[in-house]
Design an enzyme around this catalytic site. Structure first.
Site, short mmCIF file in Angstrom:
data_model
loop_
_atom_site.label_atom_id
_atom_site.label_comp_id
_atom_site.label_asym_id
_atom_site.label_seq_id
_atom_site.Cartn_x
_atom_site.Cartn_y
_atom_site.Cartn_z
N LYS A 124 22.11 -63.23 46.20
CA LYS A 124 21.30 -62.88 47.16
C LYS A 124 21.49 -60.98 46.85
O LYS A 124 20.31 -60.14 46.67
CB LYS A 124 21.80 -62.28 48.38
CG LYS A 124 21.69 -64.20 49.25
CD LYS A 124 22.27 -64.33 50.67
CE LYS A 124 23.41 -63.80 50.42
NZ LYS A 124 24.29 -64.35 50.16
N ARG A 149 37.10 -58.73 46.26
CA ARG A 149 37.12 -58.25 47.22
C ARG A 149 37.91 -58.93 47.92
O ARG A 149 38.89 -60.12 47.81
CB ARG A 149 35.58 -58.82 48.28
CG ARG A 149 34.91 -57.93 47.76
CD ARG A 149 33.11 -58.08 48.19
NE ARG A 149 33.21 -59.43 49.33
CZ ARG A 149 32.46 -60.35 49.75
NH1 ARG A 149 31.34 -59.40 48.75
NH2 ARG A 149 31.99 -60.61 50.37
N ARG A 168 22.37 -64.29 59.99
CA ARG A 168 23.53 -65.28 59.34
C ARG A 168 23.96 -66.71 60.75
O ARG A 168 24.49 -67.24 59.90
CB ARG A 168 24.54 -64.70 59.11
CG ARG A 168 25.23 -65.11 57.57
CD ARG A 168 25.98 -64.26 57.47
NE ARG A 168 26.73 -64.30 56.57
CZ ARG A 168 27.20 -63.64 55.22
NH1 ARG A 168 26.16 -62.57 54.98
NH2 ARG A 168 27.72 -63.68 54.50
N ARG A 181 34.31 -69.39 54.11
CA ARG A 181 33.05 -68.45 53.85
C ARG A 181 31.99 -69.76 53.44
O ARG A 181 30.84 -70.33 54.03
CB ARG A 181 32.78 -67.12 52.55
CG ARG A 181 33.76 -66.27 53.49
CD ARG A 181 33.60 -65.15 51.99
NE ARG A 181 32.89 -65.11 51.93
CZ ARG A 181 32.87 -64.59 50.09
NH1 ARG A 181 34.00 -64.14 49.92
NH2 ARG A 181 31.57 -63.86 49.20
N ARG A 197 34.50 -63.27 40.47
CA ARG A 197 33.03 -61.60 40.81
C ARG A 197 33.94 -60.52 40.98
O ARG A 197 35.33 -60.64 41.67
CB ARG A 197 32.41 -62.59 42.10
CG ARG A 197 31.39 -60.77 42.89
CD ARG A 197 30.56 -61.25 43.30
NE ARG A 197 30.67 -61.87 44.77
CZ ARG A 197 29.98 -62.14 45.82
NH1 ARG A 197 28.44 -62.72 45.47
NH2 ARG A 197 30.63 -62.09 46.95
P1 ADP Z 1 28.67 -62.47 50.92
O1 ADP Z 1 27.28 -63.64 51.10
O2 ADP Z 1 29.04 -63.16 49.86
O3 ADP Z 1 29.74 -63.75 51.93
P2 ADP Z 1 28.78 -60.48 52.06
O4 ADP Z 1 29.31 -59.40 51.55
O5 ADP Z 1 27.21 -60.82 52.95
O6 ADP Z 1 29.28 -61.83 51.20
O7 ADP Z 1 29.44 -60.49 53.75
C1 ADP Z 1 31.49 -60.58 54.03
C2 ADP Z 1 31.64 -60.89 55.48
O8 ADP Z 1 30.86 -59.86 56.23
C3 ADP Z 1 31.01 -62.42 55.52
O9 ADP Z 1 32.02 -62.90 55.55
C4 ADP Z 1 30.92 -62.07 57.26
O10 ADP Z 1 32.70 -61.43 57.77
C5 ADP Z 1 30.54 -60.85 57.25
N1 ADP Z 1 28.36 -61.01 57.29
C6 ADP Z 1 28.23 -59.92 57.02
N2 ADP Z 1 26.22 -59.79 57.29
C7 ADP Z 1 27.48 -60.82 58.37
C8 ADP Z 1 26.42 -61.39 59.21
N3 ADP Z 1 24.88 -61.17 59.58
N4 ADP Z 1 26.81 -61.88 60.56
C9 ADP Z 1 28.24 -62.00 60.84
N5 ADP Z 1 28.89 -61.51 59.75
C10 ADP Z 1 28.50 -60.91 58.98
#
Ligand code: ADP
Ligand code: ZN
Length: 214
Positions: free
Chosen positions: A13, A160, A88, A171, A127
């Site tokens: 994404k 990370r 999400r 996740r 990554r």
């Molecule tokens: P990825 O898509 O690689 O899992 P992100 O950078 O989008 O990682 O998100 C990292 C973390 O941030 C998620 O695991 C969650 O804890 C939090 N997070 C990000 N966006 C949201 C969201 N829209 N709702 C709830 N938690 C979120």
């Protein structure tokens, strides 16, 4: 363009969003990047989000909607935006629908990037991310020229906190339970396009063709 990018962690994404910003001046809005910056800066928001993020759990819908209602009002959203990692959950999607209706805005599409699980797992463990500019690298397929140093900004490139095996597996489970149902939510709304592809160029080409961009 105004798009939601949907897809499991590691589906690409962020990479796709960054490439799309170069097409028409839309901005990438990554809730993950916003949250990581808040954690790094030690703000109230960061303190509230930190534990959930580290475990690979979701941050509360209330916190996220607070962030996004502010973010979508900012001036740079006028040229369009690519929502990366938001919504999400179904409650977030419902709240977004209402928020956009109130603002008189309409999304072009919801792009579901569908990547096989074995590819995802391999990508997430290899990554690396720049903590300064959020550029994404991969130790196998796309390492920075100097190990641990960002090509673009010279910032530190690291794994990370939530990219341990345990947090990654959590996740992916959280994604399947809470986020995957958004595909049928947007399918019913007639907004979903699914692209099954492991290369970001293929995803970009599909989006361009769908939106009629040359
Ligand atoms: P990825 O898509 O690689 O899992 P992100 O950078 O989008 O990682 O998100 C990292 C973390 O941030 C998620 O695991 C969650 O804890 C939090 N997070 C990000 N966006 C949201 C969201 N829209 N709702 C709830 N938690 C979120
Ligand atoms: Zn950088």
């Amino acid at each position: 363009m105004k798009l939601i990018l949907l897809g499991a962690p590691g589906a690409g994404k962020g990479t796709v969003a960054k490439l799309l910003t170069q097409l028409d001046g839309s901005v990438q809005i990554s809730t993950g990047d916003i949250l990581r910056a808040a954690v790094a800066a030690g703000t109230e928001l960061g303190k509230k989000a930190e534990a959930a993020m580290k475990a690979g759990d979701l941050v509360s819908d209330d916190l996220i909607m607070g962030i996004m209602s502010e973010r979508l009002k900012q001036d740079d959203c006028k040229n369009g935006y690519l929502l990366d990692g938001f919504p999400r959950t179904i409650p977030q999607a419902e709240a977004l629908t209402k928020m956009l209706a109130d603002m008189g805005e309409k999304l072009d599409a919801v792009v579901n990037i569908d990547v096989p699980r074995d590819v995802i797992l391999d990508r997430l463990t290899t990554r690396r991310t720049c903590t300064k500019c959020n550029a994404i690298y991969n130790v196998k397929s796309n390492p920075p020229k100097v190990e641990g140093v960002c090509d673009k900004c010279g910032g530190p490139v690291v794994q990370r906190d939530d990219e341990t095996e345990q947090a990654i597996s959590n996740r992916l489970d959280v994604y399947n339970q809470k986020t995957a149902p958004l595909a049928s939510f947007y399918e019913k709304a007639g907004m979903l396009m699914t692209v099954t592809a492991t290369s970001s160029d293929t995803v970009i080409a599909a989006i361009k063709s769908k939106l009629g961009i040359k």
